[in-house]
Design a protein around this motif. Structure first.
Motif, short mmCIF file in Angstrom:
data_model
loop_
_atom_site.label_atom_id
_atom_site.label_comp_id
_atom_site.label_asym_id
_atom_site.label_seq_id
_atom_site.Cartn_x
_atom_site.Cartn_y
_atom_site.Cartn_z
N ARG A 56 -21.34 19.04 4.94
CA ARG A 56 -20.92 20.20 4.15
C ARG A 56 -19.59 19.93 3.45
O ARG A 56 -19.34 20.41 2.33
N GLU A 61 -29.56 18.61 3.14
CA GLU A 61 -28.64 18.41 2.00
C GLU A 61 -29.33 17.65 0.86
O GLU A 61 -29.14 17.97 -0.31
N ALA A 84 -29.97 17.38 9.37
CA ALA A 84 -28.92 17.94 8.51
C ALA A 84 -28.87 17.20 7.18
O ALA A 84 -28.69 17.81 6.12
N SER A 144 -23.89 18.31 10.32
CA SER A 144 -24.00 19.29 9.24
C SER A 144 -22.63 19.68 8.69
O SER A 144 -22.47 19.87 7.48
#
Length: 313
Positions: free
Chosen positions: A217, A242, A238, A213
């Motif tokens: 990010r 997104e 994750a 994650s």
């Protein structure tokens, strides 16, 4: 004095027949055919010193490992050895066909990136509805883009070479730094600023869950994640978050789990293109794999450590 022939066990499936001919050219080698689907080896097969798993679904003969009396080498036709590493007995050499897949897989990576940038999934959906979609979608160009390539082996470097032809630049990252290649420790500082992130690293304890994650990010908005390595390198939940937000896009040849279940949320993400672990699957790849395998086995028979040998428990 006659040197006894070394028995090399080779699958009898259609994709593996090319290997019979190539391996039979080696001196002091006896090619022994086997069916990778059987539960039990014959007495002749069990005395082989070298085992070659089949080109397709290579994990099938793992269950046969305990039936060999004098196994000394397992030669894979895959670029990575993760499927076999935990099962091959200590003292038995495990080698891969690293290098054979660079052309086919790098071609898949380029096609995946261009598919996403040029919006082919959206165009196909418009075509299915007989819609002339002029100015109804936003395409992009590869020229001027920056790509972060995780893995600086044969596949990763070939991806970088091909991207350059399209006017894109690449940042290569490997486990350890070297000339022109960054070390993995620098990843947190270099993820941002790249429009494309390509995964070509093998699955190891260090790369498992590497793209988590926090990594995702750090990726730029609207960036494309391309996974041509192994599904377990990416934390799937994750990634789904997104993709569902629309912030990132993805092109995946491998997934976790694999095969991807029918009801898995990855299928439903509009910004995702998925192929069924088939990046290398084009005519002639099996021959390329066996050509590398012959070189590895020849080195082993000369008493050398094969260049593609991998560590295993």
């Amino acid at each position: 004095m006659d040197v006894p022939a070394v028995k090399v066990l080779v699958s009898n499936e259609a994709d593996d027949l090319v290997g019979h001919g190539l391996l039979s050219r080696l001196q002091h080698v006896e090619v022994v055919s086997y069916d990778p689907n059987v539960e039990e080896l014959t007495s002749q097969q069990s005395t082989a010193s070298v085992l070659l798993p089949p080109y397709r679904s290579s994990h099938r003969p793992i269950r046969l490992l305990g039936q060999f009396g004098a196994l000394k080498m397992v030669q894979l036709l895959s670029a990575g050895g993760d499927e076999w590493a935990a099962d091959v007995p200590k003292g038995v050499v495990l080698a891969t066909a690293r290098g054979a897949h660079a052309g086919p897989v790098s071609e898949w990576v380029l096609s995946a990136v261009l598919t996403q940038l040029r919006q082919w999934p959206a165009l196909v959906r418009f075509q299915d509805k007989s819609v002339w979609a002029h100015r109804k979608f936003e395409a992009d160009t590869l020229a001027g883009k920056r790509a972060l390539i995780l893995g600086a082996g044969a596949i990763g470097t070939e991806v970088a070479r091909r991207l350059k032809v399209f006017g894109a630049s690449s940042t290569l990252v490997a486990s350890r730094p070297r000339k022109g290649v960054l070390g993995a420790d620098s990843l947190p500082e270099v993820v941002s600023g790249h429009s494309v992130v390509v995964i070509t690293v093998p699955l190891t304890d260090k790369t498992r869950g590497l793209v988590n994650s926090e990594f995702l990010r750090l990726m730029d908005d609207n960036a494309i994640l391309v996974n041509a390595g192994r599904g377990k390198i990416v934390e799937t939940d994750a990634l789904v978050r997104e993709l569902a937000s629309g912030r990132l896009r993805a092109a995946l040849d491998v997934t976790d789990p694999e095969p991807l279940p029918v009801d898995h949320p990855l299928w439903a993400q509009q910004g995702t293109v998925i192929s069924p672990h088939s990046a290398r699957t084009v005519p002639g790849t099996n021959r390329l794999c066996y050509e590398v395998a012959v070189l590895q086995i020849a080195a082993f028979l000369r008493g050398e450590q094969p260049s593609n040998a991998v560590e295993h428990d």
